[in-house]
Design a protein around this motif. Sequence first.
Motif, mmCIF file in Angstrom:
data_model
loop_
_atom_site.group_PDB
_atom_site.id
_atom_site.type_symbol
_atom_site.label_atom_id
_atom_site.label_comp_id
_atom_site.label_asym_id
_atom_site.label_seq_id
_atom_site.Cartn_x
_atom_site.Cartn_y
_atom_site.Cartn_z
ATOM 1 N N THR A 14 0.871 -1.164 0.000
ATOM 2 C CA THR A 14 0.000 0.000 0.000
ATOM 3 C C THR A 14 0.913 1.219 0.000
ATOM 4 O OG1 THR A 14 -1.742 -1.151 1.210
ATOM 5 C CG2 THR A 14 -1.838 1.246 1.178
ATOM 6 N N ILE A 15 0.810 2.016 -1.046
ATOM 7 C CA ILE A 15 1.712 3.144 -1.266
ATOM 8 C C ILE A 15 0.948 4.454 -1.149
ATOM 9 C CG2 ILE A 15 3.273 4.261 -2.916
ATOM 10 C CD1 ILE A 15 3.564 1.460 -4.253
ATOM 11 N N VAL A 16 1.484 5.371 -0.365
ATOM 12 C CA VAL A 16 0.961 6.738 -0.336
ATOM 13 C C VAL A 16 1.914 7.581 -1.181
ATOM 14 C CG1 VAL A 16 0.248 8.688 1.072
ATOM 15 C CG2 VAL A 16 0.030 6.382 1.977
ATOM 16 N N HIS A 40 0.099 -2.905 -6.878
ATOM 17 C CA HIS A 40 0.104 -2.177 -5.605
ATOM 18 C C HIS A 40 -1.176 -1.379 -5.409
ATOM 19 C CE1 HIS A 40 4.320 -3.226 -5.271
ATOM 20 N NE2 HIS A 40 4.532 -2.720 -6.461
ATOM 21 N N GLU A 41 -1.523 -1.175 -4.155
ATOM 22 C CA GLU A 41 -2.594 -0.249 -3.787
ATOM 23 C C GLU A 41 -1.960 1.145 -3.700
ATOM 24 O OE1 GLU A 41 -5.685 -1.345 -3.135
ATOM 25 O OE2 GLU A 41 -5.532 -3.397 -2.403
ATOM 26 N N VAL A 42 -2.615 2.155 -4.244
ATOM 27 C CA VAL A 42 -2.011 3.490 -4.260
ATOM 28 C C VAL A 42 -3.018 4.549 -3.809
ATOM 29 C CG1 VAL A 42 -0.735 5.198 -5.611
ATOM 30 C CG2 VAL A 42 -0.585 2.770 -6.226
ATOM 31 N N ILE A 43 -2.575 5.369 -2.863
ATOM 32 C CA ILE A 43 -3.350 6.513 -2.377
ATOM 33 C C ILE A 43 -2.619 7.771 -2.849
ATOM 34 C CG2 ILE A 43 -4.208 7.698 -0.318
ATOM 35 C CD1 ILE A 43 -3.522 4.740 0.985
ATOM 36 N N VAL A 44 -3.351 8.709 -3.455
ATOM 37 C CA VAL A 44 -2.739 9.931 -3.976
ATOM 38 C C VAL A 44 -3.402 11.133 -3.297
ATOM 39 C CG1 VAL A 44 -2.157 11.284 -6.021
ATOM 40 C CG2 VAL A 44 -2.344 8.789 -6.191
ATOM 41 N N PRO A 45 -2.900 11.554 -2.150
ATOM 42 C CA PRO A 45 -3.483 12.730 -1.485
ATOM 43 C C PRO A 45 -3.251 13.994 -2.312
ATOM 44 C CG PRO A 45 -2.084 11.462 0.019
ATOM 45 C CD PRO A 45 -1.811 10.963 -1.363
ATOM 46 N N VAL A 88 4.200 2.012 2.358
ATOM 47 C CA VAL A 88 5.356 2.515 1.634
ATOM 48 C C VAL A 88 5.034 3.971 1.305
ATOM 49 C CG1 VAL A 88 6.739 2.388 -0.463
ATOM 50 C CG2 VAL A 88 5.941 0.284 0.645
ATOM 51 N N TYR A 89 5.913 4.872 1.708
ATOM 52 C CA TYR A 89 5.733 6.284 1.414
ATOM 53 C C TYR A 89 6.566 6.641 0.188
ATOM 54 C CZ TYR A 89 3.615 6.692 6.040
ATOM 55 O OH TYR A 89 2.792 6.545 7.136
ATOM 56 N N ALA A 90 5.968 7.412 -0.721
ATOM 57 C CA ALA A 90 6.664 7.800 -1.943
ATOM 58 C C ALA A 90 6.272 9.222 -2.307
ATOM 59 C CB ALA A 90 6.306 6.851 -3.082
#
Length: 201
Positions: A14-16, A40-45, A88-90
Amino acid sequence: MPEPSESATSGSSTIVLFHSVCGVRPAVQAAADRLRAAGHEVIVPDLFDGRTADSVPDGIVIKDEIGKEELLKRAVTAAAPYSDRGLVYAGFSFGGSVAQNLALADEKTRGLLLLHGTSDIAEGAVADDLPVQLHVADPDPYEPHDWLNAWYLQMRRAGADVEVFRYAGAGHLYTDPDLPDYDEEAAESTWRVALGFLAGL
């Protein structure tokens, strides 16, 4: 913002993913789609509430108007609901600095992927065996060599497992096809290496 399912599939993370000072441009969504295609799961704030810029200087104006503390608060709020998973922070450039700050403050962090940007490291920071990968232009006016060398040593002292990849002749935001900095060869190489890094977490 896209909502990940309750649990990531086997072998995925899970990636932010945090945007640069240019905001959530099409290149950020394309990057998220590329990561999702890899499983991957991806969150895009969207830390800028929909505002975007066509250059780094214009983006810095937006960033400064909102303010560092407010932006960090928005980032923490966006990531908090998922932090128990081991995120996972990106991030891209400014987003990389945000990602680094959150990753070093989250004891469950699984990895840190930095594209075009880093941040200060607090004295006494601990990142025991944290996998960290940085991709950056060489030279980069926003990430000069002396800074990067000091950053690398500080990260290592904190206990992180750090890899740095530099791309000669590329512009600062070289992964964004719609900006003058774009370098197709460097961008594709970055994604190839970064996807391998993520697959190994």
